[in-house]
Scaffold this motif. Structure first.
Motif, PDB file in Angstrom:
ATOM      1  N   LEU A 115     -20.291   0.524   3.361  1.00 44.73           N
ATOM      2  CA  LEU A 115     -19.355   0.708   3.224  1.00 44.73           C
ATOM      3  C   LEU A 115     -18.693  -0.436   2.206  1.00 44.73           C
ATOM      4  CD1 LEU A 115     -17.623   3.184   5.765  1.00 44.73           C
ATOM      5  CD2 LEU A 115     -17.592   3.848   3.711  1.00 44.73           C
ATOM      6  N   SER A 116     -19.122  -1.636   2.870  1.00 44.29           N
ATOM      7  CA  SER A 116     -18.934  -2.926   2.525  1.00 44.29           C
ATOM      8  C   SER A 116     -19.675  -3.808   0.569  1.00 44.29           C
ATOM      9  CB  SER A 116     -19.529  -3.976   3.206  1.00 44.29           C
ATOM     10  OG  SER A 116     -18.691  -3.346   4.536  1.00 44.29           O
ATOM     11  N   GLN A 117     -20.371  -2.160   0.060  1.00 44.94           N
ATOM     12  CA  GLN A 117     -21.338  -2.463  -1.169  1.00 44.94           C
ATOM     13  C   GLN A 117     -19.746  -2.795  -1.714  1.00 44.94           C
ATOM     14  OE1 GLN A 117     -24.040  -3.008  -1.701  1.00 44.94           O
ATOM     15  NE2 GLN A 117     -24.412  -3.110   0.159  1.00 44.94           N
ATOM     16  N   LEU A 118     -20.250  -3.842  -3.015  1.00 48.49           N
ATOM     17  CA  LEU A 118     -19.378  -4.630  -3.913  1.00 48.49           C
ATOM     18  C   LEU A 118     -19.290  -3.946  -5.127  1.00 48.49           C
ATOM     19  CD1 LEU A 118     -18.574  -8.074  -3.064  1.00 48.49           C
ATOM     20  CD2 LEU A 118     -17.192  -6.024  -2.646  1.00 48.49           C
ATOM     21  N   GLU A 119     -18.253  -3.272  -5.546  1.00 48.94           N
ATOM     22  CA  GLU A 119     -19.074  -2.748  -7.180  1.00 48.94           C
ATOM     23  C   GLU A 119     -17.581  -3.300  -7.923  1.00 48.94           C
ATOM     24  OE1 GLU A 119     -18.983   1.830  -7.976  1.00 48.94           O
ATOM     25  OE2 GLU A 119     -18.502   2.102  -5.572  1.00 48.94           O
ATOM     26  N   PRO A 120     -18.057  -4.089  -8.842  1.00 52.51           N
ATOM     27  CA  PRO A 120     -17.889  -5.156  -9.519  1.00 52.51           C
ATOM     28  C   PRO A 120     -16.308  -4.404 -11.058  1.00 52.51           C
ATOM     29  CG  PRO A 120     -19.023  -6.056  -9.650  1.00 52.51           C
ATOM     30  CD  PRO A 120     -19.117  -5.300  -8.632  1.00 52.51           C
ATOM     31  N   ARG A 121     -16.694  -3.510 -10.643  1.00 50.57           N
ATOM     32  CA  ARG A 121     -16.499  -2.374 -12.361  1.00 50.57           C
ATOM     33  C   ARG A 121     -15.337  -1.796 -12.493  1.00 50.57           C
ATOM     34  NH1 ARG A 121     -21.151   0.906 -16.081  1.00 50.57           N
ATOM     35  NH2 ARG A 121     -21.757  -1.036 -16.459  1.00 50.57           N
ATOM     36  N   ARG A 122     -14.733  -1.074 -10.448  1.00 44.10           N
ATOM     37  CA  ARG A 122     -14.041  -0.301 -10.140  1.00 44.10           C
ATOM     38  C   ARG A 122     -12.858  -1.884  -9.820  1.00 44.10           C
ATOM     39  NH1 ARG A 122     -15.141   3.844  -5.497  1.00 44.10           N
ATOM     40  NH2 ARG A 122     -13.230   4.034  -6.045  1.00 44.10           N
ATOM     41  N   ALA A 123     -13.091  -3.128  -9.384  1.00 43.28           N
ATOM     42  CA  ALA A 123     -11.906  -3.898  -8.373  1.00 43.28           C
ATOM     43  C   ALA A 123     -11.953  -4.846 -10.213  1.00 43.28           C
ATOM     44  CB  ALA A 123     -12.820  -4.917  -8.637  1.00 43.28           C
ATOM     45  N   LEU A 124     -12.583  -5.228 -11.573  1.00 37.22           N
ATOM     46  CA  LEU A 124     -12.006  -5.182 -12.729  1.00 37.22           C
ATOM     47  C   LEU A 124     -10.936  -4.128 -13.383  1.00 37.22           C
ATOM     48  CD1 LEU A 124     -14.879  -7.208 -14.049  1.00 37.22           C
ATOM     49  CD2 LEU A 124     -13.442  -8.141 -12.678  1.00 37.22           C
ATOM     50  N   SER A 125     -11.323  -3.554 -13.342  1.00 35.19           N
ATOM     51  CA  SER A 125     -11.157  -2.041 -14.155  1.00 35.19           C
ATOM     52  C   SER A 125      -9.363  -1.953 -13.289  1.00 35.19           C
ATOM     53  CB  SER A 125     -11.505  -0.947 -14.033  1.00 35.19           C
ATOM     54  OG  SER A 125     -12.635  -0.770 -14.345  1.00 35.19           O
ATOM     55  N   LEU A 170     -18.632   0.481  13.930  1.00 32.36           N
ATOM     56  CA  LEU A 170     -19.808   1.762  13.607  1.00 32.36           C
ATOM     57  C   LEU A 170     -20.487   0.730  13.202  1.00 32.36           C
ATOM     58  CD1 LEU A 170     -16.706   2.427  10.891  1.00 32.36           C
ATOM     59  CD2 LEU A 170     -17.607   4.459  12.795  1.00 32.36           C
ATOM     60  N   PRO A 171     -22.004   2.245  13.145  1.00 32.01           N
ATOM     61  CA  PRO A 171     -23.477   1.355  12.673  1.00 32.01           C
ATOM     62  C   PRO A 171     -23.678   0.673  11.800  1.00 32.01           C
ATOM     63  CG  PRO A 171     -22.887   4.082  13.452  1.00 32.01           C
ATOM     64  CD  PRO A 171     -21.737   3.527  12.833  1.00 32.01           C
ATOM     65  N   ALA A 172     -24.363  -0.119  11.938  1.00 33.96           N
ATOM     66  CA  ALA A 172     -24.079  -1.210  10.645  1.00 33.96           C
ATOM     67  C   ALA A 172     -24.500  -0.841   9.293  1.00 33.96           C
ATOM     68  CB  ALA A 172     -25.333  -2.406  11.029  1.00 33.96           C
ATOM     69  N   ALA A 173     -25.785   0.167   9.443  1.00 32.82           N
ATOM     70  CA  ALA A 173     -25.491   0.873   8.225  1.00 32.82           C
ATOM     71  C   ALA A 173     -24.079   1.040   7.499  1.00 32.82           C
ATOM     72  CB  ALA A 173     -26.867   2.087   8.761  1.00 32.82           C
ATOM     73  N   ASP A 174     -23.689   2.100   8.678  1.00 32.74           N
ATOM     74  CA  ASP A 174     -21.873   2.422   7.794  1.00 32.74           C
ATOM     75  C   ASP A 174     -21.401   1.541   7.303  1.00 32.74           C
ATOM     76  OD1 ASP A 174     -23.664   4.739   8.497  1.00 32.74           O
ATOM     77  OD2 ASP A 174     -21.646   5.324  10.036  1.00 32.74           O
ATOM     78  N   TYR A 180     -11.325  -0.336  -2.724  1.00 32.37           N
ATOM     79  CA  TYR A 180     -11.211   1.240  -3.145  1.00 32.37           C
ATOM     80  C   TYR A 180     -12.185   1.866  -2.302  1.00 32.37           C
ATOM     81  CZ  TYR A 180     -15.044  -2.325  -5.131  1.00 32.37           C
ATOM     82  OH  TYR A 180     -16.131  -3.171  -5.324  1.00 32.37           O
ATOM     83  N   ARG A 181     -12.649   1.224  -1.080  1.00 32.17           N
ATOM     84  CA  ARG A 181     -13.335   1.809  -0.078  1.00 32.17           C
ATOM     85  C   ARG A 181     -12.732   1.772   1.146  1.00 32.17           C
ATOM     86  NH1 ARG A 181     -18.709   2.769  -2.341  1.00 32.17           N
ATOM     87  NH2 ARG A 181     -18.672   1.219  -3.394  1.00 32.17           N
ATOM     88  N   LEU A 182     -11.645   1.218   1.255  1.00 36.33           N
ATOM     89  CA  LEU A 182     -10.648   1.837   2.540  1.00 36.33           C
ATOM     90  C   LEU A 182     -10.454   3.217   3.217  1.00 36.33           C
ATOM     91  CD1 LEU A 182      -8.516  -0.899   2.232  1.00 36.33           C
ATOM     92  CD2 LEU A 182     -10.171  -0.953   4.179  1.00 36.33           C
ATOM     93  N   PRO A 183     -10.347   4.171   2.007  1.00 38.70           N
ATOM     94  CA  PRO A 183      -9.700   6.265   2.288  1.00 38.70           C
ATOM     95  C   PRO A 183     -11.021   6.054   3.165  1.00 38.70           C
ATOM     96  CG  PRO A 183      -8.829   5.641   0.459  1.00 38.70           C
ATOM     97  CD  PRO A 183      -9.713   3.842   0.970  1.00 38.70           C
ATOM     98  N   ASP A 184     -12.483   5.757   2.724  1.00 36.09           N
ATOM     99  CA  ASP A 184     -13.592   6.971   3.110  1.00 36.09           C
ATOM    100  C   ASP A 184     -14.053   5.484   4.213  1.00 36.09           C
ATOM    101  OD1 ASP A 184     -13.892   7.656   0.845  1.00 36.09           O
ATOM    102  OD2 ASP A 184     -15.302   5.846  -0.469  1.00 36.09           O
ATOM    103  N   TYR A 244     -12.149  -4.028   9.809  1.00 35.16           N
ATOM    104  CA  TYR A 244     -14.218  -3.749   8.629  1.00 35.16           C
ATOM    105  C   TYR A 244     -13.470  -5.026   7.422  1.00 35.16           C
ATOM    106  CZ  TYR A 244     -16.028  -0.936  12.432  1.00 35.16           C
ATOM    107  OH  TYR A 244     -16.490  -1.165  12.967  1.00 35.16           O
ATOM    108  N   PRO A 245     -13.243  -5.999   7.477  1.00 36.71           N
ATOM    109  CA  PRO A 245     -12.733  -6.941   6.486  1.00 36.71           C
ATOM    110  C   PRO A 245     -13.923  -7.511   5.894  1.00 36.71           C
ATOM    111  CG  PRO A 245     -12.970  -9.189   7.915  1.00 36.71           C
ATOM    112  CD  PRO A 245     -12.639  -7.562   8.971  1.00 36.71           C
TER     113      PRO A 245
END
Length: 328
Positions: free
Chosen positions: A30-40, A22-26, A289-293, A283-284
């Motif tokens: 998709l690889s951006q971390l959201e700590p709140r989602r992980a900790l929740s 996939l394009p690097a921008a995509d 939480y972004r794998l469905p996307d 894409y490890p």
């Protein structure tokens, strides 16, 4: 100028490359971390465990204990899935906090460590299907000649698969995992001395608390037993579905299957999007939480849509790795 294809590079990227890059921008998005989602997610899993334990102890009924064992075993699996993200440095942005939280609340409670799992799982990704694949050591999937062992040769008959799952569900495999995990503190070479001391202290503190509370029996029934029965069973179900008898005419897609579970299966067998396995292997860097996307984005690629082995149920995946007839 840097290579745009390296903008999303991850230390566990496969050396074999990805057929649908996939394009690097995509990938970066998709690889951006959201700590709140992980900790929740972590907080929800531990709250669910606490409620199950409280219900079992309060009602003290065999049927409630049976349900609690299955439910807690599934939540233990969910903790290992979150710990799996930590092993890929995808739980928290800070590597120090990523590993600390991963150990304290995900891996150490299950008698493993982030560093220990990372050692084998990172190599499973990097050298997937090759001699250095970490699953060949951790799960003993191949012999010394690189051929699949008898246990990991598929397809099997349905009876053979059922026997395999039953054999691992009775507790002995789980106890062996616990013992291996406890002993690993002494021989893991990629774990620091400080981490080893903290881990031993962690277990000593828990043992002291269980002794003081006279709670060893409850711990055995509501933590060790779920771990050694249902948790182990669904770990094997997951791994079998991921890499066994994958169906695709394209060789680049024949190593890994994606399993999208039903809601019930997601609760008790494949939690936290762990079934999106082809996507994760490619894409490890993408958190759970972004794998469905990521899956939805890959489906827009004609080759992926045509060749990926995608099942909509873990039970269907297990049927796909079996055959009805007995081999001659």
């Amino acid at each position: 100028m840097s290579d745009p294809d390296q903008a999303h590079a991850h230390p566990h990227d496969t050396v074999g490359g990805v057929p649908d890059r996939l394009p690097a921008a995509d990938v970066r998005a998709l690889s951006q971390l959201e700590p709140r989602r992980a900790l929740s997610a972590l907080a929800v899993e531990w709250l669910a465990i606490a409620v199950a334990v409280a219900a079992a102890l309060w009602l003290a009924h065999p049927a409630v204990y049976a349900v609690a064992i299955v439910f807690i075993g599934a939540r233990q699996h969910a903790l290992t899935v979150l710990g799996h993200d930590a092993s890929h440095y995808r739980f928290l942005p800070s590597k120090t906090w990523n590993d600390a939280i991963g150990n304290l609340f995900m891996q150490w409670p299950l008698f493993i460590s982030v560093a220990g799992f990372r050692k084998f799982h990172g190599d499973h990704h990097k050298y997937f299907g090759l001699e250095g694949d970490g699953n060949r050591t951790l799960w003993r999937t191949h012999d010394e000649d690189g051929a699949p062992t008898r246990e990991w040769t598929y397809p099997k008959t349905r009876a053979q698969l059922a026997v395999k799952l039953l054999r691992h569900s009775v507790g002995l495999t789980g106890l062996r995992w616990v013992l291996r995990g406890l002993l690993s503190v002494f021989f893991l070479k990629n774990e620091s001395i400080q981490a080893k001391v903290l881990r031993v202290s962690y277990y000593a503190a828990i043992a002291a608390a269980l002794t003081w509370l006279d709670a060893w029996l409850s711990f055995a029934l509501l933590w060790v037993l779920p771990l050694c029965t249902w948790h182990i069973t669904i770990q094997y179900m997951r791994l079998i579905a991921e890499h066994s008898a994958v169906s695709s005419e394209d060789p680049a897609y024949q190593g890994t299957r994606t399993t999208i579970p039903t809601r019930f299966e997601a609760l008790l067998i494949l939690p936290r999007n762990i079934g999106y396995h082809l996507e994760h292997h490619w894409y490890p860097s993408v958190p759970f939480y972004r794998l469905p996307d990521l899956h939805a984005r890959l489906l827009r690629e004609p080759r992926f849509a045509a060749n990926a082995d995608i099942s909509t149920s873990i039970l269907r995946s297990l049927v796909h790795v079996t055959r009805r007839e007995t081999p001659s």
